[in-house]
Design a protein around this motif. Structure first.
Motif, mmCIF file in Angstrom:
data_model
loop_
_atom_site.group_PDB
_atom_site.id
_atom_site.type_symbol
_atom_site.label_atom_id
_atom_site.label_comp_id
_atom_site.label_asym_id
_atom_site.label_seq_id
_atom_site.Cartn_x
_atom_site.Cartn_y
_atom_site.Cartn_z
ATOM 1 N N SER A 242 -22.160 -18.443 91.504
ATOM 2 C CA SER A 242 -23.510 -18.514 92.060
ATOM 3 C C SER A 242 -24.518 -17.839 91.129
ATOM 4 O O SER A 242 -25.597 -18.383 90.866
ATOM 5 C CB SER A 242 -23.534 -17.852 93.440
ATOM 6 N N ARG A 243 -24.170 -16.671 90.640
ATOM 7 C CA ARG A 243 -25.051 -15.960 89.699
ATOM 8 C C ARG A 243 -25.270 -16.786 88.433
ATOM 9 O O ARG A 243 -26.388 -16.851 87.923
ATOM 10 C CB ARG A 243 -24.464 -14.597 89.342
ATOM 11 N N THR B 16 -19.075 -15.764 93.760
ATOM 12 C CA THR B 16 -20.309 -14.993 93.543
ATOM 13 C C THR B 16 -20.718 -15.074 92.078
ATOM 14 O O THR B 16 -21.896 -15.259 91.761
ATOM 15 C CB THR B 16 -20.123 -13.524 93.967
ATOM 16 N N LYS B 17 -19.751 -14.951 91.191
ATOM 17 C CA LYS B 17 -20.046 -15.084 89.758
ATOM 18 C C LYS B 17 -20.595 -16.480 89.464
ATOM 19 O O LYS B 17 -21.552 -16.629 88.704
ATOM 20 C CB LYS B 17 -18.802 -14.830 88.920
ATOM 21 N N ASN C 160 -32.633 -11.786 94.148
ATOM 22 C CA ASN C 160 -31.640 -10.725 93.980
ATOM 23 C C ASN C 160 -30.945 -10.811 92.630
ATOM 24 O O ASN C 160 -30.793 -9.803 91.934
ATOM 25 C CB ASN C 160 -30.606 -10.755 95.114
ATOM 26 N N VAL C 161 -30.529 -12.005 92.265
ATOM 27 C CA VAL C 161 -29.839 -12.179 90.978
ATOM 28 C C VAL C 161 -30.781 -11.840 89.830
ATOM 29 O O VAL C 161 -30.413 -11.094 88.904
ATOM 30 C CB VAL C 161 -29.277 -13.610 90.834
ATOM 31 N N LEU D 33 -22.572 -11.075 84.083
ATOM 32 C CA LEU D 33 -21.735 -11.723 85.090
ATOM 33 C C LEU D 33 -20.441 -10.953 85.343
ATOM 34 O O LEU D 33 -19.902 -10.997 86.446
ATOM 35 C CB LEU D 33 -21.409 -13.160 84.671
ATOM 36 N N ASN E 50 -31.448 -8.119 89.658
ATOM 37 C CA ASN E 50 -30.272 -7.433 89.109
ATOM 38 C C ASN E 50 -30.169 -7.633 87.603
ATOM 39 O O ASN E 50 -29.820 -6.712 86.871
ATOM 40 C CB ASN E 50 -28.981 -7.922 89.788
ATOM 41 N N PHE E 51 -30.486 -8.839 87.150
ATOM 42 C CA PHE E 51 -30.458 -9.091 85.714
ATOM 43 C C PHE E 51 -31.539 -8.279 85.003
ATOM 44 O O PHE E 51 -31.306 -7.735 83.931
ATOM 45 C CB PHE E 51 -30.615 -10.584 85.413
ATOM 46 N N THR F 5 -31.643 -15.163 97.348
ATOM 47 C CA THR F 5 -30.521 -15.096 96.409
ATOM 48 C C THR F 5 -31.029 -15.119 94.979
ATOM 49 O O THR F 5 -30.604 -14.305 94.143
ATOM 50 C CB THR F 5 -29.548 -16.272 96.645
ATOM 51 N N TYR F 6 -31.939 -16.028 94.672
ATOM 52 C CA TYR F 6 -32.502 -16.107 93.326
ATOM 53 C C TYR F 6 -33.178 -14.792 92.941
ATOM 54 O O TYR F 6 -32.981 -14.289 91.841
ATOM 55 C CB TYR F 6 -33.505 -17.255 93.222
#
Length: 92
Positions: free
Chosen positions: A79-80, A76-77, A36-37, A66, A40-41, A33-34
């Motif tokens: 979490s991001r 999800t937001k 992926n975020v 976000l 994406n950033f 998850t980390y």
């Protein structure tokens, strides 16, 4: 590309951050998850060629990131946002 230094530092910090999470025995799902975020950033900030340094990343840029996906759940937001806060706290 005018933001190459920023991007290389971001990659370096991202790798250090993920390695820390591994050392702390975070679960594989958490690490994925980390990653992926943060990936994406990274893709998101590629569009901001005016950014020269990590310190140039401000609240408006994070909020834009976000809010870029309109059809995602609030959870999800959240979490991001947690991932980004943790990452920037790590850098600081």
């Amino acid at each position: 590309m005018s933001n190459e230094l920023l991007l290389s530092k971001f990659e370096k910090y991202k790798d250090m951050f993920i390695n820390e999470k591994k050392v702390l025995n975070c679960s594989n799902n958490t690490i994925i998850t980390y990653l992926n975020v943060l990936n994406n950033f990274y893709e998101f900030i590629l569009e901001y060629e005016s950014l020269k340094s990590i310190t140039d990343i401000n609240k408006d840029i994070l909020l834009s990131f976000l809010n870029k996906d309109k059809n995602i759940a609030t959870s999800t937001k959240s979490s991001r946002l947690r991932v980004m806060k943790s990452f920037f706290s790590f850098i600081d």
